[in-house]
Scaffold this motif. Structure first.
Motif, PDB file in Angstrom:
ATOM      1  N   LYS A  14       0.971  -1.235   0.108  1.00  0.00           N
ATOM      2  CA  LYS A  14      -0.190   0.069   0.105  1.00  0.00           C
ATOM      3  C   LYS A  14       0.757   1.181   0.042  1.00  0.00           C
ATOM      4  O   LYS A  14       1.766   1.440   0.914  1.00  0.00           O
ATOM      5  CB  LYS A  14      -0.877   0.049   1.351  1.00  0.00           C
TER       6      LYS A  14
ATOM      7  N   ASP B  84     -12.242  -9.889 -13.166  1.00  0.00           N
ATOM      8  CA  ASP B  84     -12.811  -9.615 -11.670  1.00  0.00           C
ATOM      9  C   ASP B  84     -11.825  -9.479 -10.717  1.00  0.00           C
ATOM     10  O   ASP B  84     -10.589  -9.251 -11.199  1.00  0.00           O
ATOM     11  CB  ASP B  84     -13.625 -10.853 -11.567  1.00  0.00           C
ATOM     12  N   PRO B  85     -12.237  -9.131  -9.555  1.00  0.00           N
ATOM     13  CA  PRO B  85     -11.145  -8.901  -8.436  1.00  0.00           C
ATOM     14  C   PRO B  85      -9.857  -9.660  -8.480  1.00  0.00           C
ATOM     15  O   PRO B  85      -8.958  -9.283  -8.470  1.00  0.00           O
ATOM     16  CB  PRO B  85     -11.857  -8.660  -7.139  1.00  0.00           C
ATOM     17  N   LYS B  86     -10.176 -10.941  -8.608  1.00  0.00           N
ATOM     18  CA  LYS B  86      -9.349 -12.086  -8.510  1.00  0.00           C
ATOM     19  C   LYS B  86      -8.297 -11.889  -9.875  1.00  0.00           C
ATOM     20  O   LYS B  86      -6.978 -11.861  -9.537  1.00  0.00           O
ATOM     21  CB  LYS B  86      -9.693 -13.576  -8.559  1.00  0.00           C
TER      22      LYS B  86
ATOM     23  N   ASN C  31     -16.962  -1.058 -16.569  1.00  0.00           N
ATOM     24  CA  ASN C  31     -18.128  -1.299 -15.425  1.00  0.00           C
ATOM     25  C   ASN C  31     -18.920  -2.600 -16.059  1.00  0.00           C
ATOM     26  O   ASN C  31     -19.915  -2.597 -15.593  1.00  0.00           O
ATOM     27  CB  ASN C  31     -18.790  -0.342 -15.282  1.00  0.00           C
TER      28      ASN C  31
ATOM     29  N   GLN D 206     -20.110  -4.544 -13.235  1.00  0.00           N
ATOM     30  CA  GLN D 206     -20.377  -3.819 -12.001  1.00  0.00           C
ATOM     31  C   GLN D 206     -19.147  -3.885 -11.064  1.00  0.00           C
ATOM     32  O   GLN D 206     -19.298  -3.906  -9.846  1.00  0.00           O
ATOM     33  CB  GLN D 206     -21.448  -4.094 -11.370  1.00  0.00           C
ATOM     34  N   LEU D 207     -17.930  -4.172 -11.745  1.00  0.00           N
ATOM     35  CA  LEU D 207     -16.756  -4.545 -10.941  1.00  0.00           C
ATOM     36  C   LEU D 207     -15.789  -3.544 -11.021  1.00  0.00           C
ATOM     37  O   LEU D 207     -14.654  -3.363 -10.533  1.00  0.00           O
ATOM     38  CB  LEU D 207     -16.034  -5.964 -11.293  1.00  0.00           C
TER      39      LEU D 207
ATOM     40  N   PHE E 291     -15.311  -0.283  -9.855  1.00  0.00           N
ATOM     41  CA  PHE E 291     -14.992   0.260  -8.691  1.00  0.00           C
ATOM     42  C   PHE E 291     -14.216  -0.812  -7.816  1.00  0.00           C
ATOM     43  O   PHE E 291     -13.059  -0.506  -7.241  1.00  0.00           O
ATOM     44  CB  PHE E 291     -16.118   0.957  -7.978  1.00  0.00           C
ATOM     45  N   ALA E 292     -14.805  -1.919  -7.633  1.00  0.00           N
ATOM     46  CA  ALA E 292     -14.161  -3.017  -6.938  1.00  0.00           C
ATOM     47  C   ALA E 292     -12.718  -3.250  -7.317  1.00  0.00           C
ATOM     48  O   ALA E 292     -11.777  -3.547  -6.469  1.00  0.00           O
ATOM     49  CB  ALA E 292     -15.020  -3.964  -6.621  1.00  0.00           C
TER      50      ALA E 292
ATOM     51  N   LEU F  47     -10.332  -0.865  -6.310  1.00  0.00           N
ATOM     52  CA  LEU F  47      -9.861  -0.886  -4.869  1.00  0.00           C
ATOM     53  C   LEU F  47      -8.839  -1.810  -4.672  1.00  0.00           C
ATOM     54  O   LEU F  47      -7.805  -1.790  -3.975  1.00  0.00           O
ATOM     55  CB  LEU F  47     -11.063  -1.214  -4.018  1.00  0.00           C
TER      56      LEU F  47
ATOM     57  N   ASP G 252      -4.748  -1.594  -3.217  1.00  0.00           N
ATOM     58  CA  ASP G 252      -4.135  -2.299  -2.302  1.00  0.00           C
ATOM     59  C   ASP G 252      -2.825  -3.044  -2.892  1.00  0.00           C
ATOM     60  O   ASP G 252      -2.096  -3.770  -2.085  1.00  0.00           O
ATOM     61  CB  ASP G 252      -5.314  -3.496  -1.972  1.00  0.00           C
TER      62      ASP G 252
ATOM     63  N   HIS H  45     -16.623   5.092 -11.444  1.00  0.00           N
ATOM     64  CA  HIS H  45     -17.136   6.238 -10.848  1.00  0.00           C
ATOM     65  C   HIS H  45     -16.216   7.311 -10.206  1.00  0.00           C
ATOM     66  O   HIS H  45     -16.061   6.759  -8.814  1.00  0.00           O
ATOM     67  CB  HIS H  45     -18.527   6.130 -10.415  1.00  0.00           C
TER      68      HIS H  45
ATOM     69  N   LEU I 169     -17.398   7.872  -6.492  1.00  0.00           N
ATOM     70  CA  LEU I 169     -17.037   6.463  -5.632  1.00  0.00           C
ATOM     71  C   LEU I 169     -15.725   6.617  -5.143  1.00  0.00           C
ATOM     72  O   LEU I 169     -15.846   6.386  -3.823  1.00  0.00           O
ATOM     73  CB  LEU I 169     -17.666   5.158  -6.345  1.00  0.00           C
TER      74      LEU I 169
ATOM     75  N   SER J 179     -15.484   9.402  -2.666  1.00  0.00           N
ATOM     76  CA  SER J 179     -16.132   9.389  -1.356  1.00  0.00           C
ATOM     77  C   SER J 179     -15.337   8.274  -0.678  1.00  0.00           C
ATOM     78  O   SER J 179     -15.519   8.104   0.780  1.00  0.00           O
ATOM     79  CB  SER J 179     -17.507   8.865  -1.510  1.00  0.00           C
ATOM     80  N   HIS J 180     -14.449   7.350  -1.190  1.00  0.00           N
ATOM     81  CA  HIS J 180     -14.023   6.193  -0.530  1.00  0.00           C
ATOM     82  C   HIS J 180     -12.544   6.546  -0.040  1.00  0.00           C
ATOM     83  O   HIS J 180     -12.052   6.135   1.144  1.00  0.00           O
ATOM     84  CB  HIS J 180     -13.896   5.177  -1.590  1.00  0.00           C
TER      85      HIS J 180
END
Lengths: 320, 320
Positions: free
Chosen positions: B2, B174-176, B200, B203-204, B206-207, B210, B214, B235, B238, B241-242
């Motif tokens: 990080k 996907d996140p993986k 998107n 719908q991934l 933003f995720a 993230l 990391d 977005h 998002l 805000s995070h």
């Protein structure tokens, strides 16, 4: 931890009913059941098993007040997809529940806040004795402290409940605190199956559900096209397209969206809408955002944000 | 890993222009710049720095063919937010580029496919010599094999480029697999900053962003209300805000959405739309889904899915 053996529980009717006051036609519910079955989805939640008397209902609302005779008419022949209902403590009349072998329902889920876990477990025990699969859905977890969980889970571990749910009522969890919470549930409830019910305020319902899968969650709540209260849920079509189980087929879910959900989304509102994003970010119940969306101020995002973040408003929200 | 020190690069104009053929008013672009600056967003990408001659353009399109004199009129006074432009190899005329001290632009980003990395690096070197910050944005990574990356990255490591981007052109990560890819980039490019540009479709976006944070990614592409080609991007609201940086303020972004984006979304289409979800799931370029959305068959999801998954179609797609 990865256990496999996931089960998708589609709650389009139950959670989506919070959007349209359960204004679902019998044709739609039957089409949905057939589509979910063809797609390999394991459970369909057809509504609430609450009592119209206890809620002083003045009008009939069959998917909100499920009745076994009605369900038998709707589903004269069941397919592989099991059928569940949700009830709230204090709103369900136990005398309304038939033994499982006389009912269309396979599973009864009990929703409660952390302070009412013991009341929830009393109900769970009764439904368990009647032969149902059961779950305990602990709502608003983003407001719950760890010591409350530890205390409540002593009784949960002693109970007959099959599945314990992580419920992100406010859509405020992100993948990191979802992982933290699921790992805590996993550690504190070594002999229970875990479930998760995410909301999509921050476009994280699907991603959080994937985090759950990687940490031992097996019951995955979702709804077709995300239809559910406020920002809605993890989308059933995303889960079905992602999970590797050969039983799953995406096409029947696409068929439901094409045939029904586009028109329904024109008529009723749910999904990623800025006031719901704001309430999720601020870890607030969506009701303030739902009230805004019903008012003439529905698109005044900055004023809404100011209101929710001003010190006076925090006082009001705490007092509510 | 990080590192902190993230930078948000808002590409609403550049990627959003792929939705509306860059039909943005000067007022909107100025409002967006002011809003992003007030929100603490570090970079705004104002368009493409491609050459109208090389693209045989018959009509003016100022945000697609950025011109320095035009930019100086639009932004007579710059704020803290830096300004970037993207160009494609083979479509940019190097003689169009002024030295940085004479330009409104701070950063020039070069997009290319893996096979053209050396051509991309040639351009990067020229822009670097003119004083610009640079990035190399390698598109369509979900179709790239590891040995191609290893080979290409030898030259990237020797180059002057500041930032190397993970670009999920098809919205299929996907996140993986995002984590896997970012870790690979981090290991193979030890001295470069990393960026990510997600779509998107599932719908991934933003995720996945993230996940990048990391794992050491610092340049985060996003667009306001997700406006970008097909399913759009992560977005901006998002991310703002995070992320915990006290510089970020959500309210100015909410102001842009309220004032401009709702009306723009009525006029032009982007976001989570089923054909884009399908192309993302199938790891296909969104152009097939964009063609469908422009046709009368736009809502025929099951037929589209059949077409994309039938063996004949796979042949056609491979040949294209």
């Amino acid at each position: 931890m990865k256990t496999g053996g996931h089960k998708i529980l589609d709650c389009t009717i139950r959670d989506g009913g919070l959007v349209n006051n359960w204004d679902f036609s019998v044709d739609f519910v039957r089409d949905l059941y057939d589509g979910l079955s063809a797609a390999g989805v394991e459970y369909m939640e057809v509504g609430y098993k609450n009592s119209p008397k206890l809620l002083n209902a003045t009008e009939p609302n069959p998917w909100r007040f499920l009745d076994d005779r009605f369900l038998q008419e709707i589903f004269p022949e069941k397919k592989a997809t099991k059928i569940s209902a949700l009830c709230d403590i204090g709103r369900v009349d136990e005398n309304d529940i038939l033994p499982r072998e006389q009912s269309v329902l396979d599973m009864i889920r009990v929703a409660c806040y952390i302070k009412d876990v013991n009341k929830g477990l009393d109900l769970v025990q009764k439904f368990h004795n009647m032969g149902y699969e059961t779950s305990l859905n602990i709502m608003a977890l983003s407001h719950v402290h760890e010591h409350q969980l530890i205390e409540a889970f002593e009784a949960v571990n002693q109970s007959a409940v099959d599945v314990v749910y992580v419920v992100d009522s406010y859509g405020s969890l992100d993948p990191k605190n979802t992982e933290h919470l699921v790992k805590k549930f996993r550690a504190l409830l070594p002999n229970k199956q875990l479930g998760m019910h995410m909301h999509n305020n921050r476009q994280l319902a699907f991603a959080n559900t994937l985090v759950g899968i990687d940490n031992g969650v097996t019951f995955l709540d979702a709804s077709v096209y995300g239809m559910g209260r406020a920002a809605g849920n993890c989308h059933t079509e995303l889960l079905v397209s992602h999970l590797k189980n050969p039983r799953y087929e995406l096409k029947p879910i696409l068929g439901i969206i094409e045939k029904h959900m586009l028109a329904m989304r024109e008529k009723w509102e749910w999904g990623y809408i800025i006031p719901y994003m704001i309430s999720g970010v601020l870890n607030e119940h969506p009701r303030v955002a739902m009230a805004l969306r019903s008012s003439e101020e529905r698109d005044n995002f900055t004023a809404f944000y100011d209101r929710l973040t001003s010190p006076e408003t925090v006082d009001t929200l705490v007092k509510k």
